[in-house]
Design a protein around this motif. Structure first.
Motif, mmCIF file in Angstrom:
data_model
loop_
_atom_site.group_PDB
_atom_site.id
_atom_site.type_symbol
_atom_site.label_atom_id
_atom_site.label_comp_id
_atom_site.label_asym_id
_atom_site.label_seq_id
_atom_site.Cartn_x
_atom_site.Cartn_y
_atom_site.Cartn_z
ATOM 1 N N PRO A 142 0.817 -1.216 0.000
ATOM 2 C CA PRO A 142 0.000 0.000 0.000
ATOM 3 C C PRO A 142 0.847 1.260 0.000
ATOM 4 O O PRO A 142 2.015 1.233 0.407
ATOM 5 N N PRO A 143 0.288 2.382 -0.448
ATOM 6 C CA PRO A 143 1.013 3.656 -0.399
ATOM 7 C C PRO A 143 1.123 4.171 1.025
ATOM 8 O O PRO A 143 0.412 3.696 1.929
ATOM 9 N N PHE A 144 1.995 5.143 1.225
ATOM 10 C CA PHE A 144 2.177 5.713 2.559
ATOM 11 C C PHE A 144 0.949 6.530 2.976
ATOM 12 O O PHE A 144 0.506 6.474 4.112
ATOM 13 N N SER A 145 0.406 7.290 2.025
ATOM 14 C CA SER A 145 -0.749 8.138 2.322
ATOM 15 C C SER A 145 -2.037 7.317 2.327
ATOM 16 O O SER A 145 -2.200 6.395 1.540
ATOM 17 N N ILE A 146 -2.950 7.664 3.215
ATOM 18 C CA ILE A 146 -4.248 6.981 3.257
ATOM 19 C C ILE A 146 -5.335 7.835 2.615
ATOM 20 O O ILE A 146 -6.520 7.513 2.699
ATOM 21 N N ARG A 147 -4.943 8.915 1.971
ATOM 22 C CA ARG A 147 -5.893 9.852 1.364
ATOM 23 C C ARG A 147 -5.842 9.853 -0.162
ATOM 24 O O ARG A 147 -6.490 10.680 -0.799
ATOM 25 N N GLU A 148 -5.081 8.931 -0.739
ATOM 26 C CA GLU A 148 -4.905 8.946 -2.190
ATOM 27 C C GLU A 148 -5.330 7.642 -2.854
ATOM 28 O O GLU A 148 -5.063 7.434 -4.037
ATOM 29 N N GLY A 149 -5.984 6.763 -2.126
ATOM 30 C CA GLY A 149 -6.455 5.505 -2.701
ATOM 31 C C GLY A 149 -5.364 4.467 -2.798
ATOM 32 O O GLY A 149 -4.247 4.642 -2.299
ATOM 33 N N GLY A 150 -5.693 3.334 -3.425
ATOM 34 C CA GLY A 150 -4.732 2.245 -3.571
ATOM 35 C C GLY A 150 -4.517 1.466 -2.295
ATOM 36 O O GLY A 150 -3.474 0.824 -2.130
ATOM 37 N N LEU A 151 -5.511 1.486 -1.388
ATOM 38 C CA LEU A 151 -5.352 0.853 -0.075
ATOM 39 C C LEU A 151 -6.049 -0.501 0.023
ATOM 40 O O LEU A 151 -5.523 -1.427 0.629
ATOM 41 N N ILE A 152 -7.241 -0.581 -0.566
ATOM 42 C CA ILE A 152 -8.126 -1.717 -0.312
ATOM 43 C C ILE A 152 -8.054 -2.733 -1.445
ATOM 44 O O ILE A 152 -8.098 -2.383 -2.624
ATOM 45 N N LYS A 153 -7.979 -3.995 -1.079
ATOM 46 C CA LYS A 153 -7.879 -5.077 -2.050
ATOM 47 C C LYS A 153 -9.193 -5.285 -2.809
ATOM 48 O O LYS A 153 -10.283 -5.038 -2.280
ATOM 49 N N GLN A 154 -9.046 -5.770 -4.035
ATOM 50 C CA GLN A 154 -10.203 -6.175 -4.827
ATOM 51 C C GLN A 154 -10.887 -7.345 -4.128
ATOM 52 O O GLN A 154 -10.242 -8.272 -3.655
ATOM 53 N N GLY A 155 -12.203 -7.291 -4.033
ATOM 54 C CA GLY A 155 -12.946 -8.387 -3.425
ATOM 55 C C GLY A 155 -13.363 -8.143 -1.998
ATOM 56 O O GLY A 155 -14.180 -8.895 -1.450
ATOM 57 N N PHE A 156 -12.817 -7.122 -1.351
ATOM 58 C CA PHE A 156 -13.166 -6.865 0.047
ATOM 59 C C PHE A 156 -14.496 -6.127 0.163
ATOM 60 O O PHE A 156 -15.288 -6.402 1.064
ATOM 61 N N SER A 157 -14.745 -5.182 -0.742
ATOM 62 C CA SER A 157 -15.974 -4.389 -0.722
ATOM 63 C C SER A 157 -16.651 -4.471 -2.081
ATOM 64 O O SER A 157 -16.149 -3.913 -3.060
ATOM 65 N N PRO A 158 -17.795 -5.143 -2.171
ATOM 66 C CA PRO A 158 -18.513 -5.246 -3.453
ATOM 67 C C PRO A 158 -18.864 -3.875 -4.033
ATOM 68 O O PRO A 158 -18.774 -3.681 -5.260
ATOM 69 N N GLU A 159 -19.261 -2.944 -3.182
ATOM 70 C CA GLU A 159 -19.619 -1.610 -3.666
ATOM 71 C C GLU A 159 -18.419 -0.909 -4.291
ATOM 72 O O GLU A 159 -18.522 -0.290 -5.361
ATOM 73 N N LEU A 160 -17.269 -1.026 -3.635
ATOM 74 C CA LEU A 160 -16.044 -0.426 -4.167
ATOM 75 C C LEU A 160 -15.638 -1.110 -5.472
ATOM 76 O O LEU A 160 -15.221 -0.452 -6.430
ATOM 77 N N ASP A 161 -15.770 -2.431 -5.525
ATOM 78 C CA ASP A 161 -15.419 -3.174 -6.737
ATOM 79 C C ASP A 161 -16.282 -2.743 -7.920
ATOM 80 O O ASP A 161 -15.785 -2.594 -9.045
ATOM 81 N N ASP A 162 -17.586 -2.553 -7.678
ATOM 82 C CA ASP A 162 -18.492 -2.132 -8.755
ATOM 83 C C ASP A 162 -18.107 -0.756 -9.285
ATOM 84 O O ASP A 162 -18.105 -0.521 -10.504
ATOM 85 N N LEU A 163 -17.782 0.148 -8.373
ATOM 86 C CA LEU A 163 -17.400 1.500 -8.785
ATOM 87 C C LEU A 163 -16.102 1.475 -9.579
ATOM 88 O O LEU A 163 -15.965 2.172 -10.594
ATOM 89 N N ARG A 164 -15.154 0.672 -9.137
ATOM 90 C CA ARG A 164 -13.883 0.538 -9.855
ATOM 91 C C ARG A 164 -14.096 -0.020 -11.268
ATOM 92 O O ARG A 164 -13.497 0.453 -12.232
#
Length: 310
Positions: A142-164
């Motif tokens: 993961p990146p150092f910053s938690i405000r720029e995305g790239g933190l959460i794995k694919q498959g953990f959040s269906p809503e996030l996966d759909d948006l991606r």
């Protein structure tokens, strides 16, 4: 006595601690320093500690196995504090995951020891649920910053996966637009570009303006070209830009929720850090004894207030 620093130079080097501190972890280093500054005065407890050191001293395989584990363990105590204070980032969680993955192996090694004190040291709770939570949620690098995305794995959040996925398809549509429009308009020099100020655009050189379709909407005039937008491109642009912001925001919210869930393991993590610190300190004393050919002292009683050194 120059326990932790010398009198003349006020230096760590040359102190007793610098000689015996072969610890691998920050928890062990702090623990050993504390043992020197607040020494035991109970002969029974001293001998129990020496029993542990002696067992490590006599078993080179245990020393090697523990060393290989402790070398890669981060500061669990400090990471736990950062999580409790809501200041931990995704890399901290990855370091914590990596560290607790070695706890079962350390527990198995210590359970093979005969010293009762050592066995009591690893009365650790199963942290597999915590390991699984971090493994499933946080990206491996993961990146150092938690405000720029790239933190959460694919498959953990269906809503996030759909948006991606929707955002990905929109970006693919935009990336294919240039080739499609070149064929449709016959303008070989046509380009599709993007700037932070003007967003996405279709660029046509001045010499080819006569081939521009009527549905193109002029967006910007430059020296050698004109930049256009189409209603469909504008729609895709609006979605992509908003989706990127929404993805970053959603990842941050999910990360904070995961971090809050991890904070529920605070007591278990603190206990694990304490156990690792003690094991590391005892191992350091044993390795120092091996390296320097130290002998175990015989501590019988303090009742007569005498110290005999032979």
């Amino acid at each position: 006595l120059e326990l932790i620093k010398t009198i003349k130079e006020r230096s760590y080097e040359g102190s007793l601690l610098s000689i015996i501190d072969g610890t691998y972890t920050p928890m062990g280093a702090r623990m050993l320093r504390s043992w020197l500054l607040f020494p035991l005065r109970d002969a029974l407890k001293i001998n129990m500690r020496l029993d542990c050191v002696n067992e490590f001293f006599e078993n080179v395989i245990i020393r090697q196995e523990l060393s290989s584990c402790l070398k890669v363990i981060s500061d669990i105590e400090r990471l736990t504090g950062k999580i409790a204070c809501l200041s931990a980032n995704a890399r901290d969680l990855s370091s914590l995951k990596e560290s607790i993955s070695y706890l079962p192996k350390i527990k198995n090694i210590i359970n093979g020891c005969s010293s009762l004190m050592l066995k009591n040291l690893v009365n650790l709770k199963d942290l597999t649920p915590l390991f699984d939570l971090i493994s499933n949620a946080i990206c491996d690098d993961p990146p150092f910053s938690i405000r720029e995305g790239g933190l959460i794995k694919q498959g953990f959040s269906p809503e996030l996966d759909d948006l991606r996925e929707t955002s990905k398809k929109s970006k693919e549509w935009i990336s294919n637009l240039e080739a499609q429009e070149k064929i449709r308009t016959g303008i070989k020099s046509l380009k599709v570009g993007f700037t932070k100020v003007f967003g996405y655009f279709i660029e046509v050189s001045t010499t080819n303006l006569k081939y521009v379709p009527q549905e193109y909407i002029r967006k910007q005039t430059l020296v050698n070209c004109e930049r256009y937008i189409t209603p469909e491109l504008k729609e895709k642009e609006s979605f992509v830009l908003n989706a990127d912001d929404r993805i970053v925001e959603m990842e941050y919210d999910i990360f904070c929720e995961v971090r809050n869930q991890i904070s529920k393991f605070t007591l278990d993590l603190q206990n694990a850090a304490l156990c690792i610190g003690e094991i590391d300190s005892l191992l350091a004393l044993a390795q120092t004894a091996v390296s320097n050919n130290y002998a175990r002292p015989k501590v019988s009683s303090f009742d007569d207030n005498r110290l005999i050194i032979k």
